[in-house]
Design a protein around this motif. Structure first.
Motif, short mmCIF file in Angstrom:
data_model
loop_
_atom_site.label_atom_id
_atom_site.label_comp_id
_atom_site.label_asym_id
_atom_site.label_seq_id
_atom_site.Cartn_x
_atom_site.Cartn_y
_atom_site.Cartn_z
N CYS A 1 53.02 40.75 46.79
CA CYS A 1 52.40 40.30 48.02
C CYS A 1 53.02 41.07 49.13
O CYS A 1 54.38 41.15 49.10
CB CYS A 1 52.61 38.94 48.38
N PHE B 1 48.99 33.57 52.89
CA PHE B 1 47.95 32.97 52.27
C PHE B 1 47.96 31.60 52.05
O PHE B 1 49.05 30.96 51.96
CB PHE B 1 48.05 33.88 50.64
N LEU C 1 44.37 30.55 47.20
CA LEU C 1 44.28 31.94 46.94
C LEU C 1 45.18 32.21 46.04
O LEU C 1 45.00 33.03 44.78
CB LEU C 1 44.36 32.76 48.17
N SER D 1 44.83 30.90 42.43
CA SER D 1 43.41 31.52 41.73
C SER D 1 43.67 32.87 41.38
O SER D 1 43.17 33.30 40.45
CB SER D 1 42.31 31.60 42.83
N LEU D 2 44.39 33.69 42.03
CA LEU D 2 44.95 35.07 41.60
C LEU D 2 45.68 35.13 40.35
O LEU D 2 45.68 35.93 39.65
CB LEU D 2 45.52 35.75 42.87
N LEU E 1 43.05 41.09 46.59
CA LEU E 1 42.52 40.41 47.41
C LEU E 1 41.90 41.44 48.58
O LEU E 1 42.59 41.98 49.30
CB LEU E 1 43.44 39.37 47.85
N GLU F 1 39.33 41.33 51.88
CA GLU F 1 38.38 40.50 52.86
C GLU F 1 37.48 41.43 53.16
O GLU F 1 37.14 42.56 53.54
CB GLU F 1 39.38 40.34 54.03
N PRO G 1 38.08 33.66 41.71
CA PRO G 1 37.79 34.90 42.57
C PRO G 1 36.45 35.83 41.86
O PRO G 1 36.30 35.73 40.60
CB PRO G 1 38.99 35.76 42.29
N GLU H 1 41.70 45.63 52.45
CA GLU H 1 42.68 44.90 51.35
C GLU H 1 43.68 44.03 52.07
O GLU H 1 43.85 44.09 53.30
CB GLU H 1 43.53 45.68 50.46
N ALA H 2 43.64 42.67 51.69
CA ALA H 2 44.27 41.65 52.34
C ALA H 2 45.94 41.32 51.92
O ALA H 2 46.59 40.44 52.23
CB ALA H 2 43.56 40.26 51.92
N LEU I 1 47.36 40.98 48.91
CA LEU I 1 47.92 40.22 47.66
C LEU I 1 47.33 40.90 46.38
O LEU I 1 45.97 41.03 46.44
CB LEU I 1 47.48 38.76 47.78
N TYR I 2 47.95 41.00 45.41
CA TYR I 2 47.52 41.50 44.38
C TYR I 2 47.81 40.96 43.07
O TYR I 2 49.20 40.42 42.92
CB TYR I 2 48.15 43.03 43.97
#
Length: 156
Positions: free
Chosen positions: A8, A14, A18, A21-22, A41, A43, A97, A117-118, A120-121
């Protein structure tokens, strides 16, 4: 051994849904049938953000066959996007997702741009190898460059 992890960036916050879910995304190098080594993640409903996007926003282009919403290129003052047909603040369906393959990720990727890209990976061990390769090839590198290496292999 190396295990999957969430990464992150410090400039984002977040919804816990989310993040949860990730955490459930299967990743190559850990899950046997996983397609991706990392999942970002993204957008895609950025129409409401068009006036707020900094030049440093990391843009994303998905693989061929994905229609591009109107997203400004880095340094582009024009917008060209219409009104959004969906409400970007509405609750997402609780289906997990949607995993779409990324072709390019970076600050200056040209057009089309499909999203931003938001920060968060979900990451598997291959990201650590990509970061190591970046470190060995240049004095300064970004996370987006390491993610770009994964995208180039079809692993993001």
């Amino acid at each position: 051994g190396r295990q999957p992890f969430l990464l992150c960036t410090a400039d984002h916050i977040f919804d816990p849904k989310l993040v949860a879910s990730l955490r459930q995304v299967p990743l190559a190098g850990w899950d046997t049938d996983a397609q991706f080594s990392a999942v970002a993640l993204i957008e895609t409903q950025v129409e409401t953000l068009k006036d707020l996007l900094p030049l440093t926003a990391v843009r994303v282009r998905l693989r061929d066959g994905v229609p591009a919403p109107a997203v400004p290129a880095a340094g582009d003052d024009s917008w060209g996007g219409g009104a959004s047909s969906t409400d970007p603040w509405s609750e997402p369906a609780d289906t997990g997702p949607e995993l779409l393959p990324v072709r390019h990720i970076g600050r200056s990727i040209g057009t089309p741009v499909h999203g931003i890209e938001a920060g968060l990976y979900a990451c598997g061990p291959d990201l650590l190898d990509a970061l190591e390769a970046q470190k060995n090839s240049r004095a300064y590198f970004t996370l987006a460059q390491a993610m770009g290496e994964l995208a180039g292999r079809g692993a993001l």
